[in-house]
Write an enzyme that holds these catalytic residues in place. Sequence first.
Site, PDB file in Angstrom:
ATOM      1  N   GLU A 285       5.336   3.076  -6.839  1.00 47.61           N
ATOM      2  CA  GLU A 285       5.940   2.455  -7.922  1.00 47.61           C
ATOM      3  C   GLU A 285       5.616   2.667  -8.913  1.00 47.61           C
ATOM      4  O   GLU A 285       5.681   3.160 -10.010  1.00 47.61           O
ATOM      5  CB  GLU A 285       5.902   0.926  -7.807  1.00 47.61           C
ATOM      6  CG  GLU A 285       4.533   0.422  -8.049  1.00 47.61           C
ATOM      7  CD  GLU A 285       3.934   0.290  -7.662  1.00 47.61           C
ATOM      8  OE1 GLU A 285       2.665  -0.241  -7.951  1.00 47.61           O
ATOM      9  OE2 GLU A 285       4.225   0.617  -6.432  1.00 47.61           O
TER      10      GLU A 285
ATOM     11  N   ASP B  38      24.526  28.335 -36.717  1.00 44.28           N
ATOM     12  CA  ASP B  38      23.661  28.132 -35.399  1.00 44.28           C
ATOM     13  C   ASP B  38      23.815  26.675 -34.225  1.00 44.28           C
ATOM     14  O   ASP B  38      23.020  26.974 -32.688  1.00 44.28           O
ATOM     15  CB  ASP B  38      21.772  28.497 -36.025  1.00 44.28           C
ATOM     16  CG  ASP B  38      21.919  29.115 -37.179  1.00 44.28           C
ATOM     17  OD1 ASP B  38      22.379  30.224 -36.922  1.00 44.28           O
ATOM     18  OD2 ASP B  38      20.416  28.708 -38.480  1.00 44.28           O
TER      19      ASP B  38
ATOM     20  N   ALA C 190       1.351  -1.414  -0.477  1.00 41.48           N
ATOM     21  CA  ALA C 190      -0.242  -0.084   0.050  1.00 41.48           C
ATOM     22  C   ALA C 190       1.025   1.316  -0.108  1.00 41.48           C
ATOM     23  O   ALA C 190       0.015   2.529  -0.721  1.00 41.48           O
ATOM     24  CB  ALA C 190      -1.291  -0.015   1.270  1.00 41.48           C
TER      25      ALA C 190
ATOM     26  N   ASP D 114      18.690  27.155 -38.641  1.00 40.54           N
ATOM     27  CA  ASP D 114      18.678  26.203 -39.502  1.00 40.54           C
ATOM     28  C   ASP D 114      20.116  25.917 -39.624  1.00 40.54           C
ATOM     29  O   ASP D 114      20.255  24.906 -40.354  1.00 40.54           O
ATOM     30  CB  ASP D 114      18.356  26.011 -40.737  1.00 40.54           C
ATOM     31  CG  ASP D 114      18.149  27.952 -41.141  1.00 40.54           C
ATOM     32  OD1 ASP D 114      19.360  28.492 -40.441  1.00 40.54           O
ATOM     33  OD2 ASP D 114      17.515  28.313 -41.728  1.00 40.54           O
TER      34      ASP D 114
ATOM     35  N   ASP E  29      12.937  32.367 -36.400  1.00 37.45           N
ATOM     36  CA  ASP E  29      13.459  33.092 -37.572  1.00 37.45           C
ATOM     37  C   ASP E  29      12.482  34.213 -38.226  1.00 37.45           C
ATOM     38  O   ASP E  29      11.513  34.145 -37.990  1.00 37.45           O
ATOM     39  CB  ASP E  29      14.675  32.186 -38.591  1.00 37.45           C
ATOM     40  CG  ASP E  29      15.069  32.637 -39.709  1.00 37.45           C
ATOM     41  OD1 ASP E  29      15.154  33.494 -39.605  1.00 37.45           O
ATOM     42  OD2 ASP E  29      15.307  31.645 -40.081  1.00 37.45           O
TER      43      ASP E  29
ATOM     44  N   ASP F 154      -2.973   2.114 -12.201  1.00 37.11           N
ATOM     45  CA  ASP F 154      -1.941   1.943 -12.598  1.00 37.11           C
ATOM     46  C   ASP F 154      -3.097   2.519 -13.830  1.00 37.11           C
ATOM     47  O   ASP F 154      -2.144   3.364 -14.437  1.00 37.11           O
ATOM     48  CB  ASP F 154      -1.466   0.617 -12.797  1.00 37.11           C
ATOM     49  CG  ASP F 154      -0.535   0.477 -11.880  1.00 37.11           C
ATOM     50  OD1 ASP F 154      -0.005   1.262 -11.221  1.00 37.11           O
ATOM     51  OD2 ASP F 154      -0.106  -1.154 -11.802  1.00 37.11           O
TER      52      ASP F 154
END
Length: 835
Positions: free
Chosen positions: A271, A582, A267, A578, A313, A676
């Site tokens: 996890e 850069d 309990a 690009d 740009d 879960d």
Amino acid sequence: MTIPDAASEPPDPPGLSSAEAALRLERNGPNRLPQPDRRNGLRIALGVVREPMLLLLLAAAGLYLLLGDPREASVLLASVGLVIGLTVIQEYRSERALQALRDLSSPRARVLRDGDVRVVSSQELVVGDVVAVAEGDRVPADARVLDDYDLMLDESMLTGESMPVRRQAGPAADVETNRIHAGTLVVRGHGMAEVVATGSATAMGRIGDQLRFQRSPPTPMQLEIRRAVVLFATLGLLVSGLMTGLYVAIHGGWLQGLLAGVTLAMANIPEEFPVVLTVFLALGGWRMARRRALVRRAPAIEALGSVTILCTDKTGTLTENRMSLAEWVTEDGAAPPDRLSSPSQHRLLEIADRACPDRPFDPMELAIRAAATGLGPSSVRVRIHEYPFGKDLLATTHVWEDPYSPELLIASKGAPETIAALCRLSPERTDAVLQAVERMAGRGLRVIAVAVAAWPPGPVALPSTPRDFHFEWLGLLGFVDPLRGGVADAIGQARTAGVRVIMLTGDHVATARAIAAQAGMDRCDSVALGADLERLDDAAVMRCIQDTDVFARVKPEHKLRLVEALKRAGEVVAMTGDGVNDAPALMASHVGVAMGGRGTDVAREAASIVLLDDDFVTVVRAIRQGRVVYDNIVRAIRYILAVHVPITGLALLPLLFGAAPMLMPLHVVFLELIIDPASTLVFEREPAAPGVMRRPPRPPSQRLLDMRTLFGSLGVGLAVFAAVVAVYVLGRSAALPTSQLAALCFTALISGNLGLVALNCRRGDRRWTWRSNPAFWTIVACALGTLVLITRIPSLGIWFRFSPPPVAGSLLAFLAPLAGLVLIEAATRVLRRRR
């Protein structure tokens, strides 16, 4: 350099047909370096079995066997199989998403297929393909150079040598000079090469064989989650050990005490934390990739929520990057492209076309080539040399030889001020040219200039720089690049989200101002030049940044300086780029964004995110999606922290009253079948809150597990536990049998669990709708349906040691936790409105 004989020029390489390439790809496999071993279903299952929760379940099954209760042991073992199956499905979805991202992020190559140059994934290359490589590209496969123009490569990643090496066409046996290798970087020039090895057969592939089992280090967020899991697990094990001792002291029986301690440990241990982080980041990155933003590094998702400055740009990002010739200016005056009437205009377009490569990729060069197709056949010429565009000379110059002309033709195009300097124009004429450029740029046109020169043939060496030619000025060409659809709205969204947009462009001041105005940017009238930054100290640069949102004539080194200055000011910076140069600025920024379409491989490797469509709208969408992913991780963490409080409390509660335990391992397994999926399915699918882009960026110092989140979640969990305690006390006061009391407490626990899911899904400014998250309603229906079956049908409840409690008691147990959560939410809203 002497002029080579035209006859020595290699013919255009033929390449392969698409059909032949497909056959070779099927026969030899993809051009892919050895990958870290993918986790298949068996490996995932083995990893799941090692999880603490499953080990505790197996320990509990062993204790039941020792206690002589094989039925409970068999049920637990069946539950182990169910939990493993569910977890394997979730982990497999995560693995598939990660593999999809790997496939998307594979480099691309320009390959000659069916006589045309195509851009394909480098994985599709086969031996015999002819590829084009140019400055800034990573070589996609081992290849033999067939045609080259000043081709230089950085092979340091293979050889350790820091100096670039020259590679050129030559005999096939001369592998020292004509062989280029996969993964090396083209630092200058361009060429064509025939692929001779792919995948594991390349030099890089042989190295990759040694790296197949290497794993990436954990991210800061993963380390934070691991520390939390270790902390809570340690506390849980200590408490479970204490409970075992108390149980033995009160009731006696070590085996039963160990069983109670194992139940409490199950309990306590959260996890789910690492599972949530893995699944959310993998699927979040996959969802962003579907929106044309490829996340190459998971921490970028976290950083996106903190971005305060977005440096973008202009060309191809704010605009469509699909140039068309809109105007030309010669000695005869200005004219639109559909009016080609004078010889000077004809000459201007012809020379501009001569300054383009054979297979252009640049949008302006494509527009020039499209316009020049109407000029008719030209004289037979052979290109013998090229002076590439460079940061010290913003122009491209090509040298042509005509067998019917006594002189070489020198064609050059580039920035108007650069061409004016090459032509040695007088100051008065230069001013007139720049005024014309200013007028054209003010209309949103991108402007280049064109010049021509002659050079004597024969053994005379070509100069080392185009500055030594005597150029003749021919005129200006103006191109239009329209604003992308949705850019103005995206900039408005960024502004509303507290993200300031700064435009960095190499274009002319007036062009930058015109596009900024069309995009609706703030302070677009004030434009700073990149050259001005070179004359300013750091303090002056910061003052300039505070007052300016548009920077023109910006070079890559200017981008780096601006990024560093913004970071020193405490801003969280995202930057687009690009080019090769850069890369330092992309790596220096908190979130580097590379252009996937027109960007170089180096820029894409340096960036955290790659835009698959080079669209500014995609950047803003990525910021929005990054905020959504982070918000949903926080919601899942809050839920996991809160839901373990009542589970742990109910495991301890009977011990305080000296009674039999209410929770057994099977009960915890049933709860995990809700926790879960809720953690990894419901919260991951939560849509964006309506105000996700109307709030300021998240402070970068904010922790995922801060004290407010911790104590707030524990407080909500205590509220649910209080309702469970009330149900337990009322049941004991009514002298209900243990089996009925356990069923009521379990009902309250399930109700509180579902209420916590709903509370965290609908927290803040979210509206409750029935169709917002179908996964939530699926889990609610399954949980409630199963709860009714095991608490109302004795033949099923016996497996859980339940017997049907009074209907009124069941309703009270179900409504009590929900009522407590509703009161907490109402009080929270009142306090929020008061603040």
